[in-house]
Design a protein around this motif. Structure first.
Motif, PDB file in Angstrom:
ATOM      1  N   ALA A 190     -11.795   1.600 -15.442  1.00 35.39           N
ATOM      2  CA  ALA A 190     -12.973   2.404 -15.763  1.00 35.39           C
ATOM      3  C   ALA A 190     -14.031   2.352 -14.670  1.00 35.39           C
ATOM      4  N   CYS A 191     -13.878   1.447 -13.721  1.00 35.04           N
ATOM      5  CA  CYS A 191     -14.818   1.333 -12.605  1.00 35.04           C
ATOM      6  C   CYS A 191     -14.445   2.354 -11.532  1.00 35.04           C
ATOM      7  N   GLY A 192     -15.362   3.203 -11.193  1.00 35.19           N
ATOM      8  CA  GLY A 192     -15.048   4.274 -10.250  1.00 35.19           C
ATOM      9  C   GLY A 192     -14.770   3.815  -8.842  1.00 35.19           C
ATOM     10  N   ASN A 193     -15.117   2.576  -8.500  1.00 35.95           N
ATOM     11  CA  ASN A 193     -14.879   2.063  -7.155  1.00 35.95           C
ATOM     12  C   ASN A 193     -13.580   1.258  -7.059  1.00 35.95           C
ATOM     13  N   VAL A 194     -12.654   1.530  -7.982  1.00 38.40           N
ATOM     14  CA  VAL A 194     -11.350   0.859  -7.985  1.00 38.40           C
ATOM     15  C   VAL A 194     -10.242   1.884  -7.819  1.00 38.40           C
ATOM     16  N   VAL A 195      -9.314   1.579  -6.941  1.00 39.38           N
ATOM     17  CA  VAL A 195      -8.042   2.294  -6.867  1.00 39.38           C
ATOM     18  C   VAL A 195      -6.939   1.253  -7.035  1.00 39.38           C
ATOM     19  N   ALA A 196      -5.727   1.694  -7.232  1.00 40.73           N
ATOM     20  CA  ALA A 196      -4.652   0.732  -7.500  1.00 40.73           C
ATOM     21  C   ALA A 196      -3.372   1.143  -6.799  1.00 40.73           C
ATOM     22  N   LYS A 197      -2.549   0.137  -6.536  1.00 37.44           N
ATOM     23  CA  LYS A 197      -1.257   0.360  -5.893  1.00 37.44           C
ATOM     24  C   LYS A 197      -0.128   0.274  -6.907  1.00 37.44           C
ATOM     25  N   LEU A 198       0.707   1.288  -6.906  1.00 38.09           N
ATOM     26  CA  LEU A 198       1.976   1.241  -7.619  1.00 38.09           C
ATOM     27  C   LEU A 198       2.939   0.493  -6.702  1.00 38.09           C
ATOM     28  N   SER A 199       2.926  -0.801  -6.815  1.00 36.05           N
ATOM     29  CA  SER A 199       3.712  -1.650  -5.910  1.00 36.05           C
ATOM     30  C   SER A 199       4.059  -2.932  -6.642  1.00 36.05           C
ATOM     31  N   GLY A 200       5.106  -3.598  -6.188  1.00 37.00           N
ATOM     32  CA  GLY A 200       5.455  -4.899  -6.724  1.00 37.00           C
ATOM     33  C   GLY A 200       5.979  -4.916  -8.146  1.00 37.00           C
ATOM     34  N   ASP A 219       2.954   5.458 -15.955  1.00 33.86           N
ATOM     35  CA  ASP A 219       2.334   6.472 -16.810  1.00 33.86           C
ATOM     36  C   ASP A 219       0.938   6.052 -17.252  1.00 33.86           C
ATOM     37  N   THR A 220       0.788   4.792 -17.623  1.00 32.25           N
ATOM     38  CA  THR A 220      -0.515   4.300 -18.070  1.00 32.25           C
ATOM     39  C   THR A 220      -1.514   4.261 -16.916  1.00 32.25           C
ATOM     40  N   ALA A 221      -1.047   3.876 -15.737  1.00 33.21           N
ATOM     41  CA  ALA A 221      -1.924   3.886 -14.569  1.00 33.21           C
ATOM     42  C   ALA A 221      -2.405   5.303 -14.272  1.00 33.21           C
ATOM     43  N   LEU A 222      -1.522   6.284 -14.408  1.00 33.08           N
ATOM     44  CA  LEU A 222      -1.921   7.676 -14.215  1.00 33.08           C
ATOM     45  C   LEU A 222      -2.932   8.105 -15.270  1.00 33.08           C
ATOM     46  N   GLU A 223      -2.728   7.664 -16.484  1.00 33.96           N
ATOM     47  CA  GLU A 223      -3.659   7.991 -17.562  1.00 33.96           C
ATOM     48  C   GLU A 223      -5.042   7.388 -17.312  1.00 33.96           C
ATOM     49  N   LEU A 224      -5.086   6.134 -16.893  1.00 34.47           N
ATOM     50  CA  LEU A 224      -6.348   5.415 -16.770  1.00 34.47           C
ATOM     51  C   LEU A 224      -7.086   5.690 -15.458  1.00 34.47           C
ATOM     52  N   LEU A 225      -6.339   5.911 -14.387  1.00 35.33           N
ATOM     53  CA  LEU A 225      -6.963   6.089 -13.082  1.00 35.33           C
ATOM     54  C   LEU A 225      -6.820   7.494 -12.513  1.00 35.33           C
ATOM     55  N   GLY A 226      -5.737   8.190 -12.870  1.00 32.82           N
ATOM     56  CA  GLY A 226      -5.480   9.493 -12.284  1.00 32.82           C
ATOM     57  C   GLY A 226      -4.830   9.380 -10.926  1.00 32.82           C
ATOM     58  N   ALA A 227      -4.189  10.447 -10.507  1.00 30.60           N
ATOM     59  CA  ALA A 227      -3.457  10.438  -9.244  1.00 30.60           C
ATOM     60  C   ALA A 227      -4.352  10.173  -8.043  1.00 30.60           C
ATOM     61  N   GLU A 228      -5.601  10.600  -8.103  1.00 32.68           N
ATOM     62  CA  GLU A 228      -6.514  10.441  -6.973  1.00 32.68           C
ATOM     63  C   GLU A 228      -6.938   8.994  -6.740  1.00 32.68           C
ATOM     64  N   ARG A 229      -6.562   8.109  -7.659  1.00 34.30           N
ATOM     65  CA  ARG A 229      -6.931   6.695  -7.496  1.00 34.30           C
ATOM     66  C   ARG A 229      -5.703   5.792  -7.530  1.00 34.30           C
ATOM     67  N   LEU A 230      -4.550   6.371  -7.199  1.00 32.32           N
ATOM     68  CA  LEU A 230      -3.319   5.600  -7.131  1.00 32.32           C
ATOM     69  C   LEU A 230      -2.620   5.857  -5.811  1.00 32.32           C
ATOM     70  N   MET A 231      -1.921   4.829  -5.315  1.00 36.32           N
ATOM     71  CA  MET A 231      -1.123   4.955  -4.096  1.00 36.32           C
ATOM     72  C   MET A 231       0.165   4.160  -4.260  1.00 36.32           C
ATOM     73  N   ILE A 232       1.163   4.518  -3.495  1.00 35.40           N
ATOM     74  CA  ILE A 232       2.443   3.826  -3.580  1.00 35.40           C
ATOM     75  C   ILE A 232       2.545   2.752  -2.507  1.00 35.40           C
ATOM     76  N   GLY A 233       3.323   1.707  -2.820  1.00 37.58           N
ATOM     77  CA  GLY A 233       3.601   0.656  -1.849  1.00 37.58           C
ATOM     78  C   GLY A 233       4.944   0.030  -2.147  1.00 37.58           C
ATOM     79  N   SER A 234       5.678  -0.286  -1.120  1.00 34.89           N
ATOM     80  CA  SER A 234       7.018  -0.865  -1.307  1.00 34.89           C
ATOM     81  C   SER A 234       6.982  -2.345  -1.662  1.00 34.89           C
ATOM     82  N   ASP A 235       5.937  -3.048  -1.212  1.00 36.90           N
ATOM     83  CA  ASP A 235       5.885  -4.513  -1.269  1.00 36.90           C
ATOM     84  C   ASP A 235       7.110  -5.135  -0.586  1.00 36.90           C
ATOM     85  N   TRP A 236       7.595  -4.479   0.452  1.00 39.12           N
ATOM     86  CA  TRP A 236       8.669  -5.030   1.276  1.00 39.12           C
ATOM     87  C   TRP A 236       8.084  -6.130   2.148  1.00 39.12           C
ATOM     88  N   PRO A 237       8.775  -7.224   2.393  1.00 37.26           N
ATOM     89  CA  PRO A 237      10.119  -7.552   1.918  1.00 37.26           C
ATOM     90  C   PRO A 237      10.173  -8.352   0.615  1.00 37.26           C
TER      91      PRO A 237
END
Length: 287
Positions: A190-200, A219-237
């Protein structure tokens, strides 16, 4: 365009790799190991993230690597939130070869046991300093720390925070783990200064991972943050404990297929470009 917003490189002598269950990834991982996988997955650029050595020398090495590796568009280096000379530390990083690629910092907060740590005045002042320097702060925390994170983030509105790995939900715990995570992450989201990684997420799901286990979290991350506040990451290795690089990104792709073209562009590149101020054309501007 695809931006992998979270990967590492390291050498086998990193102390934390001595844990017995990490034997499968206890070896050197270099950019040369990763590059063929980036090419196969069509990844345009990456963000290289500090890998738990927790010293300034590692950040210097990563910045120097980014200076010679066009695919590394940004580096999230290491900095301690209790560093009394934090402004000087950040300025020194920027004076190093590759210093212009410093886009954020983080510390290993997941290893901090003090529940009051993020409420400390010096820690919150450090978070404000990081934002004032034009850098993002990556939160690598466990789900039990999310409530404290939300309080700290609300108190530091001038800093952009990036939640790594969606806050490490206990995916392997089934419905109980999901309910725990959703309740904990919602106030932070709910904090507008937060984005999140779809990683790990595959590592949190464990060796028996399946797309169906990960999808509710995406799906829940998309609901709570929206696409504009999400990014992908592999968390490799780290992902190689349970999955290959292609499986890590492929699972996310499967979870994002129902999005519109603009939403996909945001999650796969645009959010990372904007959040980390990467010197890349936004995905929507590409032909």
């Amino acid at each position: 365009m695809i931006v992998d917003a979270h990967h590492h490189v390291w050498t086998a002598d990193y102390p934390w790799l001595s844990a017995p269950d990490l034997a499968p990834i206890r070896r050197d991982y270099t950019l040369a190991d990763l590059t063929p996988q980036l090419e196969a997955a069509g990844v345009t650029a990456t963000v290289l993230v500090e890998a738990g050595r927790c010293d300034a020398a590692e950040t210097a090495e990563f910045l120097a690597l980014a200076a010679t590796a066009p695919r590394i568009a940004g580096v999230v280096g290491w900095a301690s939130l209790t560093d009394p000379d934090l402004p000087a530390t950040l300025a020194a990083y920027r004076d190093l070869p590759g210093g212009a690629t410093l886009v954020g910092v983080r510390d290993q907060l997941q290893g901090v046991d003090d529940p009051e740590y993020l409420a400390r005045p010096d820690v919150r002042a450090a978070m404000a300093t990081i934002g004032g320097a034009g850098l993002a702060y990556d939160l690598v925390v466990h789900v039990r720390q999310l409530a404290a994170c939300a309080e700290a983030v609300r108190a530091t509105p001038g800093t952009v925070f990036v939640l790594d790995h969606l806050g490490k939900p206990r995916i392997g715990a089934g419905a109980e783990g999901f309910a725990e995570w959703r309740a904990a992450v919602a106030p932070l989201a709910a904090c507008g200064n937060v984005v999140a990684k779809l990683s790990g997420l595959l590592v949190e799901a464990g060796p028996g991972w399946d797309v169906s286990l990960v999808r509710p979290y995406v799906d829940t991350a998309l609901e709570l943050l929206g696409a504009e506040r999400l990014m992908i990451g592999s968390d490799w290795p780290v992902c190689e404990l349970v999955a290959s690089y292609s499986e890590a990104l492929g699972t996310l792709d499967a979870c994002l297929r129902e999005l519109s073209a603009d939403e996909r562009a945001a999650v796969t590149a645009g959010t990372a470009i904007r959040t980390y101020r990467l010197d890349l054309a936004p995905a929507s501007d590409l032909p």
